[in-house]
Design a protein around this motif. Structure first.
Motif, PDB file in Angstrom:
ATOM      1  N   LEU A 189      -0.818   2.093  10.477  1.00 53.40           N
ATOM      2  CA  LEU A 189      -1.573   0.980   9.906  1.00 53.40           C
ATOM      3  C   LEU A 189      -2.332   1.409   8.655  1.00 53.40           C
ATOM      4  O   LEU A 189      -2.342   0.689   7.642  1.00 53.40           O
ATOM      5  N   LEU A 190      -2.970   2.575   8.696  1.00 49.08           N
ATOM      6  CA  LEU A 190      -3.687   3.056   7.514  1.00 49.08           C
ATOM      7  C   LEU A 190      -2.725   3.323   6.354  1.00 49.08           C
ATOM      8  O   LEU A 190      -3.049   3.047   5.195  1.00 49.08           O
ATOM      9  N   LEU A 210      -2.013   0.023   4.754  1.00 51.02           N
ATOM     10  CA  LEU A 210      -3.131  -0.433   3.922  1.00 51.02           C
ATOM     11  C   LEU A 210      -3.162   0.292   2.577  1.00 51.02           C
ATOM     12  O   LEU A 210      -3.373  -0.322   1.525  1.00 51.02           O
ATOM     13  N   LEU A 215      -0.325  -1.029   0.431  1.00 50.81           N
ATOM     14  CA  LEU A 215      -0.680  -2.294  -0.216  1.00 50.81           C
ATOM     15  C   LEU A 215      -1.670  -2.081  -1.349  1.00 50.81           C
ATOM     16  O   LEU A 215      -1.587  -2.733  -2.403  1.00 50.81           O
ATOM     17  N   ALA A 216      -2.631  -1.154  -1.137  1.00 49.74           N
ATOM     18  CA  ALA A 216      -3.596  -0.856  -2.191  1.00 49.74           C
ATOM     19  C   ALA A 216      -2.915  -0.277  -3.428  1.00 49.74           C
ATOM     20  O   ALA A 216      -3.336  -0.534  -4.560  1.00 49.74           O
ATOM     21  N   ALA A 249       4.653  -1.657   1.810  1.00 50.80           N
ATOM     22  CA  ALA A 249       4.043  -1.613   3.139  1.00 50.80           C
ATOM     23  C   ALA A 249       5.016  -1.043   4.170  1.00 50.80           C
ATOM     24  O   ALA A 249       4.654  -0.173   4.967  1.00 50.80           O
TER      25      ALA A 249
END
Length: 404
Positions: free
Chosen positions: A172-173, A176, A179-180, A296
């Motif tokens: 999950l990290l 993220l 996506l960043a 992602a």
């Protein structure tokens, strides 16, 4: 005669340049050993390569196209068939499942090497989503790998969380952070995108290196526990075998999911993005969503692989996530064939297992690696196994043409 003379000049030039590195060895007592056989072997190899190189490009300039021998082309044609791919994967998986039970190949050393190879298969398949399907060149993929590994190390160190709790968190990290990274580079492509992702990978490594109070800096994080099995106490051999089977299961899940993704609506949008962004947008594809989905999905598998890597080594530090890691993973995708799941899997296994079992050439590993990549780019630029492309046939229109 002229071609032979040019090849001799090239061989002599290489021998002169490489003589201080390959021929001379200074001992601690300041005596010098001279290894002439290495230099002679290099000269012969460069001479033959120069003749082959000059012949190939002379034929190209004369309009004579190079064709592979019929046996080799037939072998590649057989490898690209769906039935052959499935049979090959099934045989490979069956061999991997019974390998720990074999007397010689089932040692801890052999299993540890295969665990590393399976981790890189996961990484290469994840990068294949971004590079092979979406056509986005990423050179900082090791950053997401590091995020997954440090997630497990930090959560275990500060909060005492185990492997199974950290595995989804690491993925999950990584999503993220993917996506960043994806938002600022939406309008970039080609070399510019590669430079930005390369910078992201180096920034991540430097943060891990300099944030000493949290990450431990260059000393890294140690004593990371291996995954447990219902609270059972496993010795070194049992723990290694257990992690090995977990890696096989993870690779199988990765292959199944990415295969389904390739044939899904999102996968077709990614392939359309790879072929032509302008045409894709004209067809109604939302490029923002598609690119972010690629980043992602690709980073998620790197996060999962990072957690498994931390569990395997029980120690992580920034030196394990340099640019060379990103380059190696990208080379696996290019060597195997961008967009091909079977090819990428084969490429990852080749680039990890072959150097381990050819340690006699350890001093020349990068030289051999570069030579193989150059030969592949000249004679097989599409990779070992070409990615499948969809072909649509309008049967009624063809019938009308035949009738006419």
């Amino acid at each position: 005669m002229k071609r032979i003379f040019k090849a001799i000049l090239v061989a002599v030039w290489f021998m002169v340049l490489c003589a201080p590195i390959m021929c001379l060895h200074i001992n601690p007592d300041k005596t010098v050993d001279i290894y002439w056989q290495r230099l002679v072997g290099l000269g012969i190899g460069i001479f033959l390569a120069a003749i082959a190189w000059d012949w190939y490009f002379s034929a190209s300039r004369a309009g004579t196209t190079f064709t592979m021998p019929k046996s080799i082309s037939n072998a590649f044609a057989v490898l690209t068939q769906k039935k052959t791919k499935r049979i090959g994967l099934c045989l490979l998986m069956a061999f991997l499942l019974i390998l720990p039970m074999l007397p010689v190949l089932g040692s801890i050393y052999q299993i540890s090497i295969l665990i590393s190879a399976l981790i890189y298969v996961m990484l290469a398949l994840g990068l294949n989503i971004v590079v092979g399907l979406a056509g986005q060149l990423v050179l900082g993929y090791a950053a997401f790998y590091a995020i997954g590994a440090y997630t497990y190390g930090l959560l275990n160190t500060f909060f005492g969380l185990g492997f199974w709790a950290c595995l989804p968190v690491g993925g999950l990290l990584a999503i993220l952070f993917g996506l960043a990274l994806g938002f600022p580079v939406l309008r970039l492509r080609g070399d510019y995108l590669a430079i930005v992702t390369l910078g992201f990978g180096e920034i991540t490594r430097l943060v891990l290196l300099n944030w000493v109070s949290v990450t431990g800096g260059s000393q890294g994080i140690s004593n990371i526990p291996k995954p447990g099995l219902f609270g059972m106490d496993l010795n070194m051999q049992e723990g290694t075998v257990y992690l090995y089977y977990l890696c096989i299961l993870a690779v199988i899940i990765t292959i199944v999911i990415i295969t389904r993704l390739t044939n899904s609506r999102v996968g077709l949008a990614l392939q359309a993005l790879r072929e032509d962004e302008i045409a894709s947008e004209a067809m109604g594809i939302n490029l923002t969503k598609v690119k972010l989905s690629a980043f992602a999905l690709g980073s998620a598998w790197a996060g999962f692989a990072g957690v498994i890597f931390a569990a395997k080594t029980s120690f992580v530090n920034p030196a394990s996530f340099t640019f060379m890691e990103s380059a190696m993973i990208l080379s696996m995708v290019v060597l195997g064939g961008m967009g091909s799941i079977t090819g990428v899997t084969l490429g990852a296994l080749i680039l990890i297992l072959v150097p381990e079992y050819l340690r006699a050439f350890a001093d020349y590993r990068m030289l051999l690696f570069g030579a193989v990549m150059v030969v592949m780019m000249i004679f097989r630029p599409q990779g070992l196994i070409t990615g499948e492309r969809r072909h649509y046939r309008i049967s009624e229109l063809e019938k009308n043409k035949e009738a006419a």
